[in-house]
Design a protein around this motif. Structure first.
Motif, PDB file in Angstrom:
ATOM      1  N   SER A  78       0.841  -1.192   0.000  1.00 23.96           N
ATOM      2  CA  SER A  78       0.000   0.000   0.000  1.00 23.96           C
ATOM      3  C   SER A  78       0.880   1.246   0.000  1.00 23.96           C
ATOM      4  O   SER A  78       1.766   1.387   0.847  1.00 23.96           O
ATOM      5  N   ARG A  79       0.622   2.158  -0.933  1.00 19.39           N
ATOM      6  CA  ARG A  79       1.391   3.404  -0.992  1.00 19.39           C
ATOM      7  C   ARG A  79       0.968   4.381   0.097  1.00 19.39           C
ATOM      8  O   ARG A  79       1.786   5.123   0.638  1.00 19.39           O
ATOM      9  N   THR A  80      -0.309   4.353   0.442  1.00 18.96           N
ATOM     10  CA  THR A  80      -0.847   5.342   1.387  1.00 18.96           C
ATOM     11  C   THR A  80      -0.837   4.852   2.833  1.00 18.96           C
ATOM     12  O   THR A  80      -1.138   5.624   3.740  1.00 18.96           O
ATOM     13  N   ASN A  81      -0.519   3.570   3.043  1.00 24.36           N
ATOM     14  CA  ASN A  81      -0.438   3.017   4.397  1.00 24.36           C
ATOM     15  C   ASN A  81       0.916   2.343   4.550  1.00 24.36           C
ATOM     16  O   ASN A  81       1.072   1.160   4.235  1.00 24.36           O
ATOM     17  N   ASP A 125      12.953   4.216  -7.369  1.00 23.85           N
ATOM     18  CA  ASP A 125      12.175   5.343  -6.853  1.00 23.85           C
ATOM     19  C   ASP A 125      10.694   4.990  -6.730  1.00 23.85           C
ATOM     20  O   ASP A 125      10.001   5.492  -5.839  1.00 23.85           O
ATOM     21  N   VAL A 126      10.217   4.111  -7.622  1.00 26.41           N
ATOM     22  CA  VAL A 126       8.825   3.668  -7.523  1.00 26.41           C
ATOM     23  C   VAL A 126       8.648   2.793  -6.284  1.00 26.41           C
ATOM     24  O   VAL A 126       7.662   2.915  -5.547  1.00 26.41           O
ATOM     25  N   LEU A 127       9.624   1.902  -6.043  1.00 30.07           N
ATOM     26  CA  LEU A 127       9.555   1.073  -4.846  1.00 30.07           C
ATOM     27  C   LEU A 127       9.541   1.920  -3.580  1.00 30.07           C
ATOM     28  O   LEU A 127       8.805   1.630  -2.629  1.00 30.07           O
ATOM     29  N   LEU A 128      10.352   2.977  -3.570  1.00 28.52           N
ATOM     30  CA  LEU A 128      10.399   3.840  -2.386  1.00 28.52           C
ATOM     31  C   LEU A 128       9.057   4.511  -2.123  1.00 28.52           C
ATOM     32  O   LEU A 128       8.686   4.735  -0.968  1.00 28.52           O
ATOM     33  N   SER A 129       8.309   4.819  -3.194  1.00 21.72           N
ATOM     34  CA  SER A 129       6.992   5.438  -2.995  1.00 21.72           C
ATOM     35  C   SER A 129       6.026   4.477  -2.325  1.00 21.72           C
ATOM     36  O   SER A 129       5.011   4.897  -1.760  1.00 21.72           O
ATOM     37  N   MET A 169       9.292   0.656   0.121  1.00 31.37           N
ATOM     38  CA  MET A 169       9.988  -0.614  -0.049  1.00 31.37           C
ATOM     39  C   MET A 169      11.330  -0.376  -0.729  1.00 31.37           C
ATOM     40  O   MET A 169      11.521   0.628  -1.438  1.00 31.37           O
ATOM     41  N   GLN A 170      12.264  -1.292  -0.504  1.00 33.83           N
ATOM     42  CA  GLN A 170      13.502  -1.324  -1.264  1.00 33.83           C
ATOM     43  C   GLN A 170      13.989  -2.760  -1.327  1.00 33.83           C
ATOM     44  O   GLN A 170      13.676  -3.575  -0.457  1.00 33.83           O
ATOM     45  N   LEU A 171      14.725  -3.072  -2.398  1.00 33.01           N
ATOM     46  CA  LEU A 171      15.213  -4.424  -2.594  1.00 33.01           C
ATOM     47  C   LEU A 171      16.362  -4.715  -1.639  1.00 33.01           C
ATOM     48  O   LEU A 171      17.244  -3.872  -1.431  1.00 33.01           O
TER      49      LEU A 171
END
Length: 710
Positions: free
Chosen positions: A268-271, A697-701, A704-706
């Motif tokens: 979830s991007r917003t949670n 950068d999309v993962l960070l939004s 998350m990161q690998l």
């Protein structure tokens, strides 16, 4: 200057020689502009025809079902000159130039009409059923070229490649030398797009690249499969509507729960730090619908499981899901029988007798060695526990045999191989009765040595025991016996003799015979498999239990089942009362057809306290406590337990694997054949490149990161 000898060319060059340069350039510019305008006009005309084509008046199948065309052709056997039809499709076979003015080709229809076996009276010119004619879906094209036709005319059939999409206008006639097949004499044919040579070349391949799946979908086999799938969905919806069901869509973004297989998670991007889970089934939502006052619910639902794939598994699959309030298991089974009976009748023309046969789980395992038996081939296992017990492994005491009588000298059966993942699993003992070479009891002596048999008769006369067994079960000279052991209540599924029976029946059953049955009275719980094999036997942890179906299944209403569950669940917290998985049965039922488990369901627990006790005390679900007042925030079932406590009615349901159902109706063992865009064995879709990498950068939004690869 030396001028050319050709008079016209010499005069033209002399004129240009005397003409000022700026006039030559102006003339050249006007000439080029004229060519561009001509080309642009021709291109514009072709593009306009590609987008503004005529609407089809018929599909190919509909031509045969059109009574006006059929009557005219029967009476006159001449083309219907007064009626021009319009067809859409692809050039299926390469055009054949038979003379300067005559070209033949085959058109493959754009629409595959799956005409079902529902008693339609429409027939073809030679008595073919409408289903037979619809299945052909091709028609011959004939083009008579005018005298002034040009080879590169884009309206010319002979210049078109295979797999060119076309709009054909023409008249219908009888294809000479056939059994009443039609042909189209072309009035006008328009290519609606160009095609690369690869589109026709790939048609000849036997192993399709998944990247070319959209081209493979053009094949008649997959066109028929998709048409069949659509027809089955339509029939299912019609039947449920007639039975008073309401179709309701449930959410795809669910929450992670501890029961079932591995899930697909969606961040979830917003949670921050939280995730959705794609549903393995709409199980909890449909129970909430029952609590919400929906009387009869169904949907054709998408479900997701992140598990290892097989021929009959996909990470995303479709199931026909239903739930009924104020209903019992018998009510659900009656509805499912009616739906399946209609589908088989209308799609395959097969009448299924209702009610379906019912078989208890214990009987299925004892007679067939598997919980989804194929009843078409006979061959029942023989339990010899009354004569002897195996002492080779304490959890596998039951001694059983399978008798096979060869049909002739060439019928030489072999042993079934070990299942995937268990290369060291024991195999049955195979023994041929040959009374000319050895005594009748030789097979039993071999089995006694292999499985360390202890005979109950109290006698050491193996010959006497063998004689009684052979007479009781009609074992004769030349028969082949397979012997092995199993658990008292088999959790090893299939058993070694169950695998052997399937191996013996492979390719020997009647493919057109349909044998449906319900398997009922499953164990409510199953001991956890330890993933180890000791002396050929799978080890189970009988102190750790998991739900055979799911934790919402109602126990059978008996002292041995419901009574035992209540005793264990309500015992004092400081006491250790063990539940016997072998004796506690659940109201779980599977629908099995020809050895394929099409679906399963159960009567649900609608009592909140009973459900809470099972989750907390038997399943040991984290966050669920016996006392509802001490509710934990991490309880994954708070919503369901609360709904059950709000006057939820008794309810039962079932889910049928829609992909498997369609594959069976289609005659395939793999659901990939009835899914438009299936995933590969690794769960990937090479056609569109999924799954795909995502930028950091999309993962960070998504917070998350690998992780670094080690």
């Amino acid at each position: 200057m030396h001028w050319p000898k050709n008079m016209i060319l010499r005069q033209s060059l002399q004129i240009l020689w005397r003409t000022p340069l700026h006039e030559v350039l102006l003339w050249r510019s006007r000439w080029a502009e004229g060519r561009r305008r001509c080309y642009s006009t021709a291109l514009s005309e072709r593009l306009r025809e590609r987008f503004a084509f005529k609407k089809a008046t018929h599909s190919i199948a509909q031509l045969y079902l059109d009574p006006e065309i059929s009557t005219e052709l029967r009476l006159a056997s001449l083309p219907v000159e007064q009626k021009v039809v319009v067809l859409h499709g692809w050039i299926d076979s390469a055009p054949r130039k038979l003379s300067k003015r005559l070209t033949f080709a085959t058109l493959r229809g754009a629409q595959f009409d799956f005409v079902t076996s529902n008693g339609s009276s429409a027939v073809g010119l030679n008595g073919d059923s409408s289903e037979d004619l619809a299945g052909k879906n091709t028609i011959q094209l004939v083009q008579m070229h005018p005298e002034n036709i040009k080879e590169d005319d884009y309206h010319s059939l002979r210049r078109m490649k295979q797999e060119t999409p076309v709009c054909v206008e023409g008249t219908v006639g009888i294809h000479k030398g056939t059994d009443g097949r039609y042909e189209i004499t072309i009035v006008k044919i328009t290519a609606l797009n160009d095609t690369m040579n690869f589109a026709s070349q790939v048609r000849e391949t036997k192993q399709w690249d998944p990247k070319d799946r959209y081209l493979q979908l053009r094949t008649p086999a997959l066109q028929r499969a998709l048409a069949l799938r659509s027809r089955v969905a339509s029939l299912v919806r019609t039947e449920f509507s007639e039975l008073g069901f309401t179709e309701i869509e449930t959410p795809l973004l669910f929450r992670s729960t501890p029961e079932g297989a591995r899930e697909f998670l969606v961040p979830s991007r917003t949670n921050a730090g939280k995730m959705y889970a794609l549903p393995q089934s709409p199980q909890q939502y449909k129970q909430l619908l029952m609590a919400g006052g929906v009387h009869r619910y169904y949907q054709i639902a998408k479900c997701f499981r992140d598990e290892d794939l097989r021929a009959d598994r996909q990470p995303e699959f479709t199931q026909v899901d239903l739930e009924m309030a104020f209903s019992s298991a018998a009510d659900v089974q009656a509805v499912v029988e009616r739906v399946l009976t209609r589908v088989w009748r209308d799609v395959r023309g097969v009448h299924l007798e209702m009610p379906f046969k019912r078989l208890r789980y214990a009987d299925a395992m004892s007679l067939y060695g598997i919980d989804k038996p194929d009843l078409r081939g006979g061959l029942e296992l023989i339990d010899l526990s009354a004569f002897a017990t195996s002492t080779r492994h304490s959890n596998y005491p039951v001694f059983e045999i399978l008798k096979y009588r060869p049909s002739g000298p060439s019928d030489a059966p072999t042993l079934a191989g070990a299942p995937d993942g268990y290369p060291t699993l024991r195999s049955p003992l195979m023994y041929k009765i040959d009374l000319a070479k050895e005594p009748a009891e030789a097979w039993l002596k071999a089995a006694a040595s292999e499985f360390k048999l202890k005979f109950h008769s109290g006698t050491s006369d193996v010959g006497a025991v063998a004689a009684v067994i052979m007479q009781a079960y009609n074992i004769q000279d030349g028969d082949i016996l397979f012997a092995c052991t199993r658990q008292q209540v088999p959790f090893e599924n299939p058993t070694p003799l169950g695998r052997q029976r399937l191996h013996l029946l492979h390719g020997k059953v009647k493919s057109d015979e349909i044998a449906p049955l319900w398997v009922v009275d499953f164990p409510l719980f199953t001991p956890v498999e330890r993933q180890e094999v000791v002396d050929g036997h799978i080890e189970f942890d009988y102190d750790s239990l998991m739900s055979t179906h799911h934790p919402f299944t109602m126990p059978v209403l008996s002292d041995e089942s419901l009574g035992a569950v209540l005793d264990v669940a309500s015992s004092a917290p400081d006491t250790h009362t063990q539940l016997d998985a072998c004796t506690v049965l659940g109201q779980h039922y599977d629908i099995v057809i020809n050895g394929v488990e099409l679906g399963g369901g159960s009567a649900r627990i609608h009592d909140s306290m009973l459900q809470r006790l099972i989750l907390a005390e038997i399943m040991k679900v984290r966050g669920v406590l016996r006392d509802p007042e001490a509710e934990q925030p991490e309880n994954p079932f708070t919503h369901l337990l609360t709904a059950l406590s709000m006057g939820c009615p008794p309810h039962a349901g079932l889910a049928v694997g829609f992909d498997r159902l369609c594959a069976m109706l289609y005659g395939s063992e793999s659901i990939r054949d009835v899914v438009a865009f299936p995933k590969t064995q690794s769960g990937a879709d090479p056609l569109v490149g999924s799954p795909s990498e995502v930028r950091a950068d999309v993962l960070l939004s998504y917070h998350m990161q690998l992780a670094d690869k080690k």
